[in-house]
Design a protein around this motif. Structure first.
Motif, short mmCIF file in Angstrom:
data_model
loop_
_atom_site.label_atom_id
_atom_site.label_comp_id
_atom_site.label_asym_id
_atom_site.label_seq_id
_atom_site.Cartn_x
_atom_site.Cartn_y
_atom_site.Cartn_z
N ALA A 1 44.50 43.52 42.93
CA ALA A 1 45.64 43.49 42.35
C ALA A 1 45.82 44.24 41.00
N PRO A 2 46.71 44.79 40.36
CA PRO A 2 46.55 45.38 39.14
C PRO A 2 46.28 44.55 37.98
N THR A 3 45.20 44.97 37.46
CA THR A 3 44.88 44.21 36.26
C THR A 3 44.31 45.02 35.06
N LEU A 4 43.85 44.28 34.09
CA LEU A 4 43.56 45.23 32.81
C LEU A 4 42.00 44.57 32.37
N ASP A 5 41.36 45.46 31.62
CA ASP A 5 40.07 45.10 30.98
C ASP A 5 40.47 44.40 29.83
N ALA A 6 40.45 43.07 30.08
CA ALA A 6 40.70 42.30 28.70
C ALA A 6 40.33 42.62 27.37
N GLN B 1 44.51 30.93 35.38
CA GLN B 1 43.43 31.63 34.61
C GLN B 1 44.09 32.78 34.11
N GLU B 2 45.14 33.54 35.24
CA GLU B 2 45.58 35.03 34.74
C GLU B 2 46.60 34.75 33.66
N VAL B 3 47.50 33.68 34.00
CA VAL B 3 48.44 33.43 33.04
C VAL B 3 47.63 33.08 31.42
N ALA B 4 46.81 32.43 31.44
CA ALA B 4 46.05 31.91 30.37
C ALA B 4 45.45 33.28 29.87
N LYS B 5 44.85 34.09 30.47
CA LYS B 5 44.24 35.38 30.08
C LYS B 5 45.11 36.16 29.16
N TYR B 6 46.42 36.21 29.98
CA TYR B 6 47.36 37.39 29.12
C TYR B 6 47.96 36.67 27.96
N GLY C 1 51.84 42.82 21.71
CA GLY C 1 51.67 42.07 23.10
C GLY C 1 53.05 41.66 23.84
N LEU C 2 54.07 42.16 23.03
CA LEU C 2 55.54 41.50 23.59
C LEU C 2 56.46 42.68 24.16
N ALA D 1 51.33 47.23 29.43
CA ALA D 1 51.23 46.53 30.66
C ALA D 1 50.61 44.97 30.36
N VAL D 2 50.26 44.67 29.16
CA VAL D 2 49.78 43.29 29.00
C VAL D 2 51.22 42.43 29.20
N CYS D 3 52.38 42.72 28.78
CA CYS D 3 53.60 41.92 28.68
C CYS D 3 53.99 41.94 30.23
#
Ligand SMILES: Cc1cc2nc3c(=O)[nH]c(=O)nc-3n(C[C@H](O)[C@H](O)[C@H](O)COP(=O)(O)OP(=O)(O)OC[C@H]3O[C@@H](n4cnc5c(N)ncnc54)[C@H](O)[C@@H]3O)c2cc1C
Length: 390
Positions: free
Chosen positions: A261-266, A326-331, A342-343, A356-358
């Motif tokens: 799924a779409p993701t980002l390099d945190a 974990q995904e929620v916690a990461k973002y 980030g908002l 994309a982060v928000c």
């Protein structure tokens, strides 16, 4: 070289020759994902080529029998192919709820005629499926569903309403739960039926979201005729089929961090902010990345156990819960680090990744509800994994 090594070498050679370069990059946006179906759309020529080549090889579903359009690979070859695709960074060539959820259920519960009718077009990416389970008063308590199906000759006549049907306006067919015996105990009067979305009496109304986009629909059935042969697993036997399908749904959702799924390099996004932040931030980010890595390794271990035909059905609830939380916690961690950068969902002065982060943070919250909420997963874990009394 043994047979699996030979297969692995051939598969790698084939992938290197046939997977276009641009299809070897991580999925970043919805446009990077190709949803199969009669209205399939490609955002680039490379996407189309990759889709068609994998389809013709039967590798949308490498482990399904060739008679049903699959690649006919054994568990060890399938694992080798997945490993090679991962090591080359190849994208999934097609997304389809049918393949993730309905297909495995049809392989287990379907008649030969049902398999031939539905698996083959599914395996070729020709039919897009949606899921008609939830109703306005039947979400977590799914067995309270009211959509009725009454036998009339060779058909069932379906009347009622579904809600939160993801991509219902783009799907060709729906697999749905309907009540076929209103007098039986609630789990026992349910059937699992396949409905052609072009049948007269089906109407689909997209639900507009705060973002202005629509991912979900309400679907209404007004005396819709569905042939009785489209019932899977027997009349009033749908609850067992649905429970199995939900296991496949949880497994599919738990695989999202594997690049599905779409993701980002945190780490890349966090880096410029980390320079100005204190060491406590680096610790928090390192802990989050380690959790993610631990999850990824556990997920692979479970996958291998499944390929070895071990029963991992109950463990899927743990994976679904952990992955989505974990995904929620990461973002949320990224947003805290980035402050107001980030908002934003739109606007000047932001990089594409920052915007994309928000968006992905909001999405991540929805995944803790879809496929059964986190609280419901905890109930399943308590009951089926820990064996606690209910
Ligand atoms: C992104 C997304 C996609 C979806 N796609 C589809 C789809 O394609 N097809 C489809 O049929 N449905 C779909 N759904 C619906 C989804 O399955 C339901 O939203 C989900 O099952 C929860 O049901 P509900 O919304 O009615 O909430 P409710 O069941 O009303 O729950 C409300 C709250 O109560 C809690 N709760 C409920 N029961 C319990 C319990 N026994 N113990 C502890 N807590 C409890 C829940 O955790 C939640 O916090 C989708 C949902 C989302 C968010």
């Amino acid at each position: 070289m043994n047979e699996v090594d030979t297969f692995r070498a051939e598969a790698r050679q084939w992938l290197e020759a046939n997977c276009p370069r641009s299809m070897r990059a991580p999925i970043r946006t919805d446009e990077d994902m190709v949803w199969g179906g009669s209205r399939v759309r490609f955002s680039s020529e490379d996407q189309r080529v990759w889709f068609e080549r994998m389809r013709d090889r039967g590798w949308f579903v490498p482990g399904w029998p060739t008679a049903y359009g699959g690649g006919g690979l054994g568990p060890r070859e399938q694992r080798a192919l997945e490993q090679e695709m991962r090591s080359l960074g190849c994208r999934q060539p097609q997304y389809n709820l049918g393949i993730w959820m309905l297909g495995p259920v049809l392989l287990e519960f379907g008649t030969e005629a049902q398999k031939l009718e539905h698996l083959v077009p599914m395996a070729r990416g020709e039919v897009r499926w949606c899921q008609g389970f939830s109703e306005p008063n039947a979400g977590s308590d799914l067995a309270s569903l009211k959509t009725a199906a009454v036998r009339d000759g060779e058909d069932f006549v379906v009347t009622g309403q579904k809600i939160w049907t993801s991509q219902g306006d783009k799907a060709d067919w729906m697999y749905a739960l309907v009540r076929t015996d209103p007098h039986a105990k609630k789990q026992q009067g349910i059937s699992f039926i396949l409905i052609d979305m072009t049948t007269p009496g089906v109407s689909v109304r997209p639900i507009e979201l705060i973002s202005g986009r629509s991912e979900f629909c309400q679907v209404f059935f007004d005396a819709v005729r569905a042939p009785a042969r489209q019932i899977i697993g027997g009349v009033n036997q749908g609850w067992g089929v649905a429970k199995r399908l939900l296991e496949h749904e949880r497994a599919a959702m738990a695989k999202f961090t594997e690049g599905g799924a779409p993701t980002l390099d945190a780490l890349a996004i966090a880096s410029p902010y980390l320079a100005a932040a204190g060491p406590a931030w680096r610790d928090r980010l390192a802990a989050a990345l380690m959790d993610q890595q631990a999850f990824s390794l556990t997920s692979r271990r479970l996958h291998e156990m499944a390929l070895a035909r071990e029963d991992v059905s109950a463990l899927g609830a743990i994976m679904k819960l952990v992955q989505t939380e974990q995904e929620v916690a990461k973002y949320e961690l990224l947003q805290q680090l980035m402050g107001q950068q980030g908002l934003a969902l739109e606007g000047e002065g932001f990089t594409a990744d920052e915007l994309a982060v928000c968006r992905l943070w909001l999405y991540s919250k929805s995944y803790t509800i879809a496929g059964g909420s986190s609280e419901v997963q905890l109930n399943i874990i308590a009951r089926r994994v820990l064996g606690l009394p209910t």
